[in-house]
Design an enzyme around this catalytic site. Structure first.
Site, PDB file in Angstrom:
ATOM      1  N   LYS A   1       0.831  -1.210   0.000  1.00  0.00           N
ATOM      2  CA  LYS A   1       0.000   0.000   0.000  1.00  0.00           C
ATOM      3  C   LYS A   1       0.864   1.259   0.000  1.00  0.00           C
ATOM      4  O   LYS A   1       0.630   2.192  -0.773  1.00  0.00           O
ATOM      5  CB  LYS A   1      -0.904   0.006   1.245  1.00  0.00           C
ATOM      6  CG  LYS A   1      -1.597   1.329   1.485  1.00  0.00           C
ATOM      7  CD  LYS A   1      -2.443   1.305   2.730  1.00  0.00           C
ATOM      8  CE  LYS A   1      -1.743   1.740   3.982  1.00  0.00           C
ATOM      9  NZ  LYS A   1      -1.451   3.182   4.095  1.00  0.00           N
ATOM     10  N   ASN A   2       1.875   1.285   0.880  1.00  0.00           N
ATOM     11  CA  ASN A   2       2.650   2.518   1.038  1.00  0.00           C
ATOM     12  C   ASN A   2       3.583   2.800  -0.139  1.00  0.00           C
ATOM     13  O   ASN A   2       4.200   3.854  -0.212  1.00  0.00           O
ATOM     14  CB  ASN A   2       3.441   2.489   2.350  1.00  0.00           C
ATOM     15  CG  ASN A   2       2.524   2.677   3.551  1.00  0.00           C
ATOM     16  OD1 ASN A   2       1.326   2.931   3.378  1.00  0.00           O
ATOM     17  ND2 ASN A   2       3.080   2.550   4.738  1.00  0.00           N
TER      18      ASN A   2
ATOM     19  N   CYS B   1      -4.651  13.812  12.833  1.00  0.00           N
ATOM     20  CA  CYS B   1      -4.965  12.437  12.531  1.00  0.00           C
ATOM     21  C   CYS B   1      -4.865  11.637  13.813  1.00  0.00           C
ATOM     22  O   CYS B   1      -4.299  12.093  14.792  1.00  0.00           O
ATOM     23  CB  CYS B   1      -4.042  11.930  11.444  1.00  0.00           C
ATOM     24  SG  CYS B   1      -2.986  10.609  11.870  1.00  0.00           S
TER      25      CYS B   1
ATOM     26  N   ARG C   1       1.173  15.073  12.988  1.00  0.00           N
ATOM     27  CA  ARG C   1       1.665  14.790  11.632  1.00  0.00           C
ATOM     28  C   ARG C   1       1.649  16.012  10.707  1.00  0.00           C
ATOM     29  O   ARG C   1       0.899  16.068   9.736  1.00  0.00           O
ATOM     30  CB  ARG C   1       0.885  13.636  11.015  1.00  0.00           C
ATOM     31  CG  ARG C   1       1.028  12.363  11.818  1.00  0.00           C
ATOM     32  CD  ARG C   1       0.249  11.229  11.227  1.00  0.00           C
ATOM     33  NE  ARG C   1       0.988  10.495  10.209  1.00  0.00           N
ATOM     34  CZ  ARG C   1       0.538   9.395   9.636  1.00  0.00           C
ATOM     35  NH1 ARG C   1      -0.620   8.903   9.957  1.00  0.00           N
ATOM     36  NH2 ARG C   1       1.258   8.764   8.736  1.00  0.00           N
TER      37      ARG C   1
ATOM     38  N   ASP D   1       4.803   0.842  12.046  1.00  0.00           N
ATOM     39  CA  ASP D   1       3.564   0.240  11.540  1.00  0.00           C
ATOM     40  C   ASP D   1       3.363  -1.201  12.012  1.00  0.00           C
ATOM     41  O   ASP D   1       2.334  -1.808  11.707  1.00  0.00           O
ATOM     42  CB  ASP D   1       3.537   0.283  10.004  1.00  0.00           C
ATOM     43  CG  ASP D   1       3.240   1.690   9.494  1.00  0.00           C
ATOM     44  OD1 ASP D   1       2.917   2.567  10.313  1.00  0.00           O
ATOM     45  OD2 ASP D   1       3.338   1.902   8.266  1.00  0.00           O
TER      46      ASP D   1
ATOM     47  N   ARG E   1      -8.694  -0.175   5.029  1.00  0.00           N
ATOM     48  CA  ARG E   1      -7.830   0.803   4.368  1.00  0.00           C
ATOM     49  C   ARG E   1      -6.502   0.153   3.966  1.00  0.00           C
ATOM     50  O   ARG E   1      -5.888   0.578   2.989  1.00  0.00           O
ATOM     51  CB  ARG E   1      -7.522   1.977   5.311  1.00  0.00           C
ATOM     52  CG  ARG E   1      -8.674   2.934   5.503  1.00  0.00           C
ATOM     53  CD  ARG E   1      -8.205   4.128   6.314  1.00  0.00           C
ATOM     54  NE  ARG E   1      -6.930   4.601   5.820  1.00  0.00           N
ATOM     55  CZ  ARG E   1      -5.998   5.200   6.556  1.00  0.00           C
ATOM     56  NH1 ARG E   1      -6.205   5.415   7.833  1.00  0.00           N
ATOM     57  NH2 ARG E   1      -4.861   5.594   6.030  1.00  0.00           N
TER      58      ARG E   1
HETATM   59  C1  UD1 Z   1       4.548   6.971   6.232  1.00  0.00           C
HETATM   60  C2  UD1 Z   1       3.663   5.763   6.125  1.00  0.00           C
HETATM   61  C3  UD1 Z   1       3.159   5.345   7.495  1.00  0.00           C
HETATM   62  C4  UD1 Z   1       4.329   5.142   8.442  1.00  0.00           C
HETATM   63  C5  UD1 Z   1       5.241   6.372   8.441  1.00  0.00           C
HETATM   64  C6  UD1 Z   1       6.517   6.160   9.264  1.00  0.00           C
HETATM   65  C7  UD1 Z   1       2.638   5.969   3.933  1.00  0.00           C
HETATM   66  C8  UD1 Z   1       1.409   6.213   3.146  1.00  0.00           C
HETATM   67  N1  UD1 Z   1       2.537   6.068   5.266  1.00  0.00           N
HETATM   68  O1  UD1 Z   1       3.742   8.030   6.750  1.00  0.00           O
HETATM   69  O2  UD1 Z   1       2.424   4.122   7.356  1.00  0.00           O
HETATM   70  O3  UD1 Z   1       3.846   4.931   9.754  1.00  0.00           O
HETATM   71  O4  UD1 Z   1       5.646   6.684   7.102  1.00  0.00           O
HETATM   72  O5  UD1 Z   1       7.223   5.063   8.784  1.00  0.00           O
HETATM   73  O6  UD1 Z   1       3.684   5.661   3.395  1.00  0.00           O
HETATM   74  N2  UD1 Z   1       6.798  14.884  10.308  1.00  0.00           N
HETATM   75  C9  UD1 Z   1       6.955  16.231  10.574  1.00  0.00           C
HETATM   76  N3  UD1 Z   1       6.908  17.116   9.522  1.00  0.00           N
HETATM   77  C10 UD1 Z   1       6.706  16.712   8.235  1.00  0.00           C
HETATM   78  C11 UD1 Z   1       6.563  15.336   7.974  1.00  0.00           C
HETATM   79  C12 UD1 Z   1       6.613  14.440   9.032  1.00  0.00           C
HETATM   80  O7  UD1 Z   1       7.137  16.629  11.717  1.00  0.00           O
HETATM   81  O8  UD1 Z   1       6.657  17.565   7.336  1.00  0.00           O
HETATM   82  C13 UD1 Z   1       6.866  13.904  11.428  1.00  0.00           C
HETATM   83  C14 UD1 Z   1       5.543  13.149  11.600  1.00  0.00           C
HETATM   84  O9  UD1 Z   1       4.641  13.869  12.401  1.00  0.00           O
HETATM   85  C15 UD1 Z   1       6.010  11.875  12.268  1.00  0.00           C
HETATM   86  C16 UD1 Z   1       7.394  11.638  11.632  1.00  0.00           C
HETATM   87  O10 UD1 Z   1       7.793  12.886  11.085  1.00  0.00           O
HETATM   88  O11 UD1 Z   1       6.153  12.046  13.636  1.00  0.00           O
HETATM   89  C17 UD1 Z   1       7.418  10.595  10.530  1.00  0.00           C
HETATM   90  O12 UD1 Z   1       6.425  10.900   9.589  1.00  0.00           O
HETATM   91  P1  UD1 Z   1       6.525  10.475   8.053  1.00  0.00           P
HETATM   92  O13 UD1 Z   1       7.721   9.597   7.873  1.00  0.00           O
HETATM   93  O14 UD1 Z   1       6.419  11.689   7.220  1.00  0.00           O
HETATM   94  O15 UD1 Z   1       5.222   9.588   7.896  1.00  0.00           O
HETATM   95  P2  UD1 Z   1       4.254   9.525   6.649  1.00  0.00           P
HETATM   96  O16 UD1 Z   1       5.013   9.711   5.396  1.00  0.00           O
HETATM   97  O17 UD1 Z   1       3.071  10.379   6.912  1.00  0.00           O
END
Ligand code: UD1
Length: 434
Positions: A22-23, A117, A122, A307, A400
């Protein structure tokens, strides 16, 4: 609203095919708008999140054709609009990754802020800083991020303040069509980022170093269509391995990618599982033994994935001994603890990011409620072990991210039923007294 009824107490045993990731599928689908030519994708998982992304592509004006084997062809020759509306983005945060490709190809994009969320705030600040580094003007107005780069994006050196999977993917896609070279520092190394880089290269991009913390993207003038096969889902694979281990069972997974699961396989071995792997298969056998409690701390890849934290916590709940689970990626990812405790587990929260688990020999069925995608499966793991029949409500969270869950669990010998309303008599009582 659909619910799952699980009659627990059976050892899982059997063989499964792992679905496409999915990711990986979500950013790759978003990447299809980088080219006017058709892109064909194989091994897409049949999931609500994938449908949401296809809906978003359709809403932008791309043509999407899906055949019965879930081969999807996306053609983004003409787009009618460059706006990803709130109604879609709010249901799936990952939709935000359309921003990079839209900005790269059209020089403008308007994408709703994903908002809060269930598993923490996030934010997307890192995504926005990265676009600005490539020369885009970014404005946040009325809940939307509006990006403009009328003369196109320009390659730059950019270092993320923290490791972000979605941020890395968004910047990676934006950089493919930028003028000049982009160097991404502190990039996420997750296999799904590697898969996206391979996909972009199949479209004619020049990406190197993906899968390491330093990615280099040499911008090209245009990308072309391609056929690409999505990688196997490591989270789904790990989840079923954990479920089999918790029930003291055995499982073989085909079309898996064991090299993306090392941290999880190590922990399962520590928990007493006999694990063997081949190029694309994994076998786990508990030989009927109760798992042994194992401490787990989540980390960015190649560490233990956040995850799979909830599912491992459920395993530890029925393991022999005490353990600690520490969450380092998200600040609010223990909402499943209260629900698992309803089944008789003994888990205490020690602050927002640590759970202390006292393993119990068995759990007892009770009605529970799914709270987020991965947490939902921890309830499934617990229900599979519990004595009696557990009713899990709000399983749209599970749909999902887990393809045909009741079919897959049934294939492993579990007693699982999807129902749209709760039975008149509490199933937990029925199971416990029967
Ligand atoms: C992706 C995965 C999710 C997984 C996560 C961490 C998908 C669709 N989802 O989510 O299943 O749990 O990686 O492996 O691929 N953050 C910030 N600022 C930003 C972006 C992120 O502070 O601009 C923080 C987030 O709040 C979180 C951390 O960084 O605490 C990691 O987030 P991120 O790696 O971006 O997760 P996703 O890409 O949303």
């Amino acid at each position: 609203m659909d619910k799952l009824l699980i009659a627990g107490g059976k050892r899982l045993s059997g063989t499964l095919r792992v679905s496409g990731a999915k990711n990986s599928a979500l950013p790759i689908l978003a990447g299809c708008v980088l080219t006017p030519e058709p892109v064909a994708l194989d091994n897409l998982p049949h999931l609500h999140d994938v449908t949401t992304m296809l809906e978003l592509l359709g809403c932008l004006g791309a043509e999407v054709v899906v055949d019965e084997k879930m081969r999807v062809e996306v053609s983004a020759r003409h787009l009618d609009q460059l706006c990803a509306p709130y109604e879609l983005v709010k249901t799936m945060r990952a939709s935000f990754v359309v921003m990079g490709p839209l900005l790269a190809r059209f020089g403008e994009a308007e994408v709703s802020l994903p908002g809060g969320c269930a598993i923490g705030a996030r934010p997307v600040d890192q995504h926005l800083k990265a676009f600005e580094a490539l020369g885009a003007d970014i404005e946040v107005r009325d809940g939307y991020v509006i990006g403009r780069a009328p003369d196109g994006l320009t390659g730059a050196d950019f270092r993320f303040d923290l490791v972000t999977v979605g941020g890395t993917q968004n910047l990676l896609m934006a950089a493919t069509l930028a003028r000049g070279t982009t160097r991404i520092g502190n990039a996420a190394c997750e296999p799904e980022v590697k898969d996206l880089g391979d996909f972009l290269n199949a479209m004619g991009a020049r990406v190197s170093g993906h899968g390491t913390p330093e990615i280099v993207v040499e911008g090209v003038d245009a990308l072309h269509g391609c056929t690409y096969r999505i990688m196997p889902d490591r989270v789904e694979a790990g989840t079923y391995l954990i479920a089999a281990a918790a029930t003291r069972g055995r499982i073989r997974l085909n079309q898996a990618a064991p090299d993306t699961l090392s941290a999880v396989l190590d922990k399962l071995r520590e928990a007493g599982a006999d694990v063997s792997t081949g190029e694309d298969w994994i076998e786990l056998d508990m030989h009927g033994r109760r798992p042994v409690a194992v401490d787990v701390e989540t980390a960015v890849y190649p560490g233990f994935p956040t995850d799979m934290q909830a599912q491992f916590l459920a395993l530890n709940a029925v393991a022999d001994g005490d353990s600690t689970i520490t969450e380092t990626i998200f600040e609010n990812r223990f909402m499943h603890v209260q629900e698992i405790n309803r089944l008789g587990a003994r888990i205490e929260l020690d602050g927002p990011s640590r759970a202390r688990v006292h393993g119990v020999d068995t759990l007892k069925a009770a009605p529970v409620m799914a709270t987020d995608l991965r947490a939902s499966f921890s309830l499934v793991v617990a229900a599979l072990v519990a004595e009696g029949t557990t009713l899990i409500d709000r399983i749209y969270h599970i749909d999902r991210g887990y393809e045909t869950i009741e079919e897959k669990l049934s294939q492993l010998g579990a007693d699982v039923q999807r129902v749209s309303r709760a039975p008149a008599r509490s199933p937990a009582r029925a199971g416990a007294s029967g």
